[in-house]
Design a protein around this motif. Structure first.
Motif, PDB file in Angstrom:
ATOM      1  N   THR A   1      34.844  44.709  37.869  1.00  0.00           N
ATOM      2  CA  THR A   1      34.397  43.786  36.958  1.00  0.00           C
ATOM      3  C   THR A   1      35.413  43.428  35.675  1.00  0.00           C
TER       4      THR A   1
ATOM      5  N   PHE B   1      36.192  39.475  35.294  1.00  0.00           N
ATOM      6  CA  PHE B   1      35.429  38.678  34.362  1.00  0.00           C
ATOM      7  C   PHE B   1      36.604  37.946  33.535  1.00  0.00           C
TER       8      PHE B   1
ATOM      9  N   LEU C   1      26.763  38.299  32.996  1.00  0.00           N
ATOM     10  CA  LEU C   1      27.446  39.554  33.352  1.00  0.00           C
ATOM     11  C   LEU C   1      26.721  40.615  33.854  1.00  0.00           C
TER      12      LEU C   1
ATOM     13  N   SER D   1      28.492  39.621  43.517  1.00  0.00           N
ATOM     14  CA  SER D   1      28.463  40.152  42.175  1.00  0.00           C
ATOM     15  C   SER D   1      29.521  39.714  41.175  1.00  0.00           C
ATOM     16  N   ASN D   2      30.835  39.659  42.013  1.00  0.00           N
ATOM     17  CA  ASN D   2      31.954  39.360  41.105  1.00  0.00           C
ATOM     18  C   ASN D   2      32.194  38.097  41.026  1.00  0.00           C
TER      19      ASN D   2
ATOM     20  N   ILE E   1      29.924  37.471  37.855  1.00  0.00           N
ATOM     21  CA  ILE E   1      30.575  38.223  36.804  1.00  0.00           C
ATOM     22  C   ILE E   1      31.705  37.212  36.391  1.00  0.00           C
TER      23      ILE E   1
ATOM     24  N   ILE F   1      26.450  42.819  37.550  1.00  0.00           N
ATOM     25  CA  ILE F   1      26.786  44.186  37.399  1.00  0.00           C
ATOM     26  C   ILE F   1      25.389  44.815  38.265  1.00  0.00           C
TER      27      ILE F   1
ATOM     28  N   ILE G   1      32.283  46.048  31.183  1.00  0.00           N
ATOM     29  CA  ILE G   1      31.354  46.786  31.928  1.00  0.00           C
ATOM     30  C   ILE G   1      30.627  47.555  30.997  1.00  0.00           C
TER      31      ILE G   1
END
Length: 293
Positions: A33, A37, A15, A185-186, A189, A19, A212
């Motif tokens: 995020t 997640f 994670l 990035s996601n 995550i 981020i 986050i």
């Protein structure tokens, strides 16, 4: 308990790496995020309960997270919605998406296969399967990130975060870089969300609340402890920061503090870590003034 915390640290470290791609490189906080997640976990767990292989289910969770990041990126770049607001809009909408996918606010993996079950034949001690799974996942993610960032495309992505105007002046499509950054990035995550959902044994639409803070804590603790480091060392520092954070949470539990208020303890830890560099500067300044006198 310590081994379990280290395993959790590896999974939550993923994670932190996700981020890091937006918070540190593109220099903006992505609120998606808190939606991507739990979305990763929701898609993964739903797929597993419908007979899909845990590996394929985890991949589907990653793809779902990437879709969420892509939507945020399009709202930000094409819709001209501020990135924080775009992330909040997507995060809010994903609650309904997860309810539609799971058909319930939470879904159990009781008696269902999980990705860590593939280590059963190794006869590892308790919780070492999670440590091994987390370590393998971290190594894969770090290698892929290094491969990406050391390509010309990856350097263009970094340049976008360093100086957007300069990047645009040399022909870099900065909007495309932002969309790709949010998408990737996601996805990372969501991978963390999928693995943690399998480790916990369930998916829940409320799991994203406050994550986050956990991710930022991993980044900040790593930076505070290791200071100026190379790019590779920074990625490793984020993972170590995540492990240290989980160990701090374990200490809080061990001393008997009410875990109902774990979120506020997390926020306090992050606030203290953010204040440490300022406290060091103030202390050095005071020491310097005293020496001059």
């Amino acid at each position: 308990m310590v081994i379990s915390a280290i395993g959790q640290g590896f999974l939550w470290g993923i994670l932190g790496l996700g981020i890091f791609m937006t918070y540190r490189i593109l220099n903006f906080p992505d609120m998606t995020t808190e939606g991507s997640f739990p979305l990763g976990g929701a898609v993964c767990v739903t797929a597993i309960t419908n007979g899909v292989s845990p590996f394929l289910a985890t991949l589907l969770g990653i793809v779902a997270g990437m879709c969420a990041g892509f939507i945020t990126g399009m709202l930000y770049t094409k819709g001209k919605i501020p990135v924080i607001l775009a992330g909040i809009l997507v995060m809010s909408g994903l609650n309904s998406v997860m309810l539609f996918i799971m058909q319930t606010p939470n879904l159990s993996l009781l008696k269902q296969p999980k990705i860590q079950d593939f280590f059963t034949n190794l006869n590892l001690p308790d919780h070492f399967d999670i440590v091994l799974l987390g370590l393998i996942a971290i190594v894969i993610i770090v290698v892929l990130l290094l491969f990406f960032f050391f390509t010309d495309f990856g350097q263009a992505y970094i340049a976008t975060g360093d100086n957007e105007n300069m990047a645009r002046s040399i022909g870099i499509n900065t909007d495309r870089m932002k969309v790709i950054g949010l998408t990737l990035s996601n996805g990372v995550i969501a991978l963390s969300g999928a693995l943690i959902a399998q480790n916990d044994g369930y998916a829940d639409i409320g799991k994203g609340v406050g994550v986050i803070v956990i991710g930022l804590a991993s980044i900040i603790i790593g930076e505070v402890l290791y200071g100026e480091v190379t790019f590779v060392e920074r990625l490793v520092a984020i993972v170590l920061g995540s492990i240290i954070y989980q160990l701090l949470i374990l200490i809080i539990i061990k001393v008997g503090l009410d875990t109902t208020y774990l979120k506020i303890f997390s926020s306090i830890i992050l606030a203290l870590c953010l204040m440490i560099p300022r406290l060091k500067e103030a202390l050095n300044l005071k020491t310097g003034l005293e020496k001059e006198e």
